[in-house]
Write an enzyme that holds these catalytic residues in place. Sequence first.
Site, PDB file in Angstrom:
ATOM      1  N   ASP A 147      16.475  -0.593  -7.238  1.00  0.00           N
ATOM      2  CA  ASP A 147      17.694   0.184  -7.030  1.00  0.00           C
ATOM      3  C   ASP A 147      18.154   0.099  -5.575  1.00  0.00           C
ATOM      4  OD1 ASP A 147      17.367   0.891  -9.674  1.00  0.00           O
ATOM      5  OD2 ASP A 147      17.897   2.980  -9.338  1.00  0.00           O
ATOM      6  N   ASP A 258     -13.892   3.591  16.466  1.00  0.00           N
ATOM      7  CA  ASP A 258     -13.229   4.820  16.904  1.00  0.00           C
ATOM      8  C   ASP A 258     -12.437   5.412  15.739  1.00  0.00           C
ATOM      9  OD1 ASP A 258     -11.111   3.076  16.740  1.00  0.00           O
ATOM     10  OD2 ASP A 258     -10.709   3.034  18.895  1.00  0.00           O
TER      11      ASP A 258
END
Length: 278
Positions: A147, A258
């Site tokens: 769409d 990390d």
Amino acid sequence: MPRRSVLFSPGDEPEKLRKAPRSDADVVVFDLEDAVVPDAKPAARETVRDALAEVLPADCEVCVRVNPVGSGAADDLAVVLAGPAPDSVMLPKTRNAEDVELLADLLEEADVDCPILALVESAAGILHAEAIAAVEATDALVFGAEDLAGDIGATGSEDRSEVSHARQHVVLAARAAGVTPIDTHFPNFTDDAGLRRDARRALQLGYDGKLAIHPAQATVVNDVFTPDDDRVAWAERILRARDEADGGVFVVDGEMIDAPQIRQAERVLERAGVDRSQ
């Protein structure tokens, strides 16, 4: 419950509605919008209401895609919610946060508390994706490529490069708001190899799942979005090392770890359904 595969089922085909929850899909969507021609919508609402009464509770999430707000959503809910409420509601053609809020108000008026899966599939919807995702009732942001391409006048390509910016923007908006990002469907339901490539690309972009238009697609999508044993083992090593480091810096497989890798490891285990609380 994960939302790896989100399978649409036409709201005017009762047999398909009854069969859908027995498919491999994590979420089945009883569709009252695009799958139903306008003249058939009144009868489809009753069909969906009756099907919900038959299938609920189900082993998967059962969702109803209503029509857009102002274009049939209120009529849909007035009939559908006369029976058991679905697990969630999908809102198509979501243009802005107000659309979600209006649907949430309709659900509240019916004394129904269920999450909304907001489908963004227009230029306006993409540009307002952050605000849409941030509405309290929004639980997932769904990208609709077909769409969108029509709305912006784009020419479709095999790699969908014409909507790649929008596809990535939806992920960012969903992650910023802490809601589930769900990718667009792959239109050729007979091309498993193409579907697998497209689903892998969605996974690389950060999506948690993908729309499906045929039950066989759900099986392929689930496979792509379920981490394999090696990936799960990697995630478990990361989180085990984090726990042992107790806040300090640590190394896994020669790599300094990390916060981004830790969050990625947590997401891998979430997708794999691994519960580390035991």
